[in-house]
Design an enzyme around this catalytic site. Sequence first.
Site, PDB file in Angstrom:
ATOM      1  CB  SER A 220     -17.241 -42.006   4.504  1.00  0.00           C
ATOM      2  OG  SER A 220     -17.750 -43.194   4.787  1.00  0.00           O
TER       3      SER A 220
ATOM      4  CE1 TYR B 297     -22.327 -47.934   3.011  1.00  0.00           C
ATOM      5  CE2 TYR B 297     -20.794 -46.643   4.661  1.00  0.00           C
ATOM      6  CZ  TYR B 297     -21.065 -47.577   3.337  1.00  0.00           C
ATOM      7  OH  TYR B 297     -20.074 -47.755   2.752  1.00  0.00           O
TER       8      TYR B 297
ATOM      9  CB  THR C 154     -23.846 -46.054   0.055  1.00  0.00           C
ATOM     10  OG1 THR C 154     -22.983 -44.663   0.012  1.00  0.00           O
ATOM     11  CG2 THR C 154     -23.353 -47.006  -0.512  1.00  0.00           C
TER      12      THR C 154
ATOM     13  CE  LYS D 142     -20.107 -43.782  -3.716  1.00  0.00           C
ATOM     14  NZ  LYS D 142     -19.600 -45.082  -3.229  1.00  0.00           N
TER      15      LYS D 142
ATOM     16  CG  HIS E 148     -18.829 -49.775  -2.375  1.00  0.00           C
ATOM     17  ND1 HIS E 148     -20.095 -49.225  -1.777  1.00  0.00           N
ATOM     18  CD2 HIS E 148     -18.003 -49.390  -1.344  1.00  0.00           C
ATOM     19  CE1 HIS E 148     -19.665 -48.705  -0.362  1.00  0.00           C
ATOM     20  NE2 HIS E 148     -18.520 -48.926  -0.313  1.00  0.00           N
TER      21      HIS E 148
HETATM   22  C1  LIG Z   1     -10.721 -47.386   1.287  1.00  0.00           C
HETATM   23  C2  LIG Z   1     -12.190 -47.174   0.783  1.00  0.00           C
HETATM   24  C3  LIG Z   1     -13.240 -46.843   1.719  1.00  0.00           C
HETATM   25  C4  LIG Z   1     -14.546 -46.566   1.100  1.00  0.00           C
HETATM   26  N1  LIG Z   1     -15.644 -46.298   1.825  1.00  0.00           N
HETATM   27  C5  LIG Z   1     -16.622 -45.974   1.410  1.00  0.00           C
HETATM   28  C6  LIG Z   1     -17.865 -45.452   2.293  1.00  0.00           C
HETATM   29  O1  LIG Z   1     -17.768 -45.163   3.363  1.00  0.00           O
HETATM   30  N2  LIG Z   1     -18.913 -45.256   1.666  1.00  0.00           N
HETATM   31  C7  LIG Z   1     -19.279 -45.402   0.278  1.00  0.00           C
HETATM   32  O2  LIG Z   1     -20.231 -44.890  -0.131  1.00  0.00           O
HETATM   33  N3  LIG Z   1     -18.454 -45.651  -0.619  1.00  0.00           N
HETATM   34  C8  LIG Z   1     -17.138 -46.045  -0.053  1.00  0.00           C
HETATM   35  N4  LIG Z   1     -16.232 -46.383  -0.918  1.00  0.00           N
HETATM   36  C9  LIG Z   1     -16.333 -46.405  -2.430  1.00  0.00           C
HETATM   37  C10 LIG Z   1     -15.909 -45.195  -3.075  1.00  0.00           C
HETATM   38  O3  LIG Z   1     -16.746 -44.082  -2.545  1.00  0.00           O
HETATM   39  C11 LIG Z   1     -16.012 -45.376  -4.506  1.00  0.00           C
HETATM   40  O4  LIG Z   1     -17.271 -45.710  -4.921  1.00  0.00           O
HETATM   41  C12 LIG Z   1     -15.026 -46.316  -5.092  1.00  0.00           C
HETATM   42  O5  LIG Z   1     -13.664 -46.145  -4.653  1.00  0.00           O
HETATM   43  C13 LIG Z   1     -14.752 -46.027  -6.656  1.00  0.00           C
HETATM   44  O6  LIG Z   1     -15.543 -46.861  -7.284  1.00  0.00           O
HETATM   45  P1  LIG Z   1     -16.618 -46.608  -8.354  1.00  0.00           P
HETATM   46  O7  LIG Z   1     -16.119 -45.920  -9.358  1.00  0.00           O
HETATM   47  O8  LIG Z   1     -17.435 -47.748  -8.693  1.00  0.00           O
HETATM   48  O9  LIG Z   1     -17.586 -45.614  -7.638  1.00  0.00           O
HETATM   49  C14 LIG Z   1     -14.864 -46.720  -0.403  1.00  0.00           C
HETATM   50  C15 LIG Z   1     -13.884 -47.128  -1.064  1.00  0.00           C
HETATM   51  C16 LIG Z   1     -12.529 -47.210  -0.797  1.00  0.00           C
HETATM   52  C17 LIG Z   1     -11.500 -47.510  -1.588  1.00  0.00           C
END
Ligand SMILES: Cc1cc2nc3c(=O)[nH]c(=O)nc-3n(C[C@H](O)[C@H](O)[C@H](O)COP(=O)(O)O)c2cc1C
Length: 283
Positions: free
Chosen positions: A108, A131, A157, A229, A253
């Site tokens: 990230s 980002y 993202t 993403k 997300h």
């Molecule tokens: C604690 C936490 C922090 C996250 N931080 C980011 C991040 O910094 N950047 C990002 O693109 N997604 C972030 N995510 C989203 C994850 O990359 C991922 O998309 C999500 O956990 C799973 O959901 P999905 O199956 O819809 O992708 C975060 C998720 C969690 C739980």
Amino acid sequence: MEEEPVNINEFRELARQSLPKMYYDFYAGGAEDQYTLKENEEAFHRITIRPRILRDVSGIDLSTTVLGYKISMPVMIAPTSMQKLANPEGEIATARAASTCGTIMVLSTSSSCSLEEVASCCNAIRFFQLYVYKRRDLSAKLVQRAENNGYRAVVVTVDSPRLGRREADIKNKLDVPPLKNLEGLLPNKFISEGGSGLEALASGTLDASFCWEDITWLKSITNLPILIKGVLTREDAIKSLEVGVAGIIVSNHGGRQLDYSLATISVLEEVVLAVRGKVPCFC
Ligand SMILES: Cc1cc2nc3c(=O)[nH]c(=O)nc-3n(C[C@H](O)[C@H](O)[C@H](O)COP(=O)(O)O)c2cc1C
């Protein structure tokens, strides 16, 4: 918990018992009513298996390739921010785990360890999640650093023009520690005016005007392949193809952004059917 956890729910419970509430809520929570967060899990429960029998499964191989890189199983590590809130080693431990398991880690932008620290800790294959900031020069610098440090792709993202309203973080007045990648680029502390520090950081810095045309800009500043993403519809999957990304990550997300959006797994098929064979899709 007396016994070792054996599944995700038990790990989650262990985390709940071990972490300060503010941090547990940050990791576990979703946006607003958390409808999408729950749907993400429930949609998986609705998928059942139609098993076939009497096949030779004495030797199985789950390995696959992503952008040409071989991984041991069709599971990668999604970017998650601020991992030191849970463990002092933060993203370094995650990178080592990725390397041991033979998979790819996506780091990230908002990591607790710098992208350079993570690059030098082991030989995991790493992608860099980006980002896009109002100050485009900052994003460009990050991409350049990722490229110089052996990251193999940029994962941009696109579901966060503003931060999802995460009510637990607002109530807990989530305190954001300094983010290593942004040291010297952004102020160390964002003043939250009584609410979530993450919300203050996001609203002060993220570029809500970032749109399709800007993918061309992103492509012009790097030689790395770009993955997008946050795609949830066939229309946006087709658009992603048109702007020439190298891959699509189907994602809401983790239900942390737009609440009441569709469960990620429930739209995977729609997206794959729209662009099948033309660009790889992940979920
Ligand atoms: C604690 C936490 C922090 C996250 N931080 C980011 C991040 O910094 N950047 C990002 O693109 N997604 C972030 N995510 C989203 C994850 O990359 C991922 O998309 C999500 O956990 C799973 O959901 P999905 O199956 O819809 O992708 C975060 C998720 C969690 C739980």
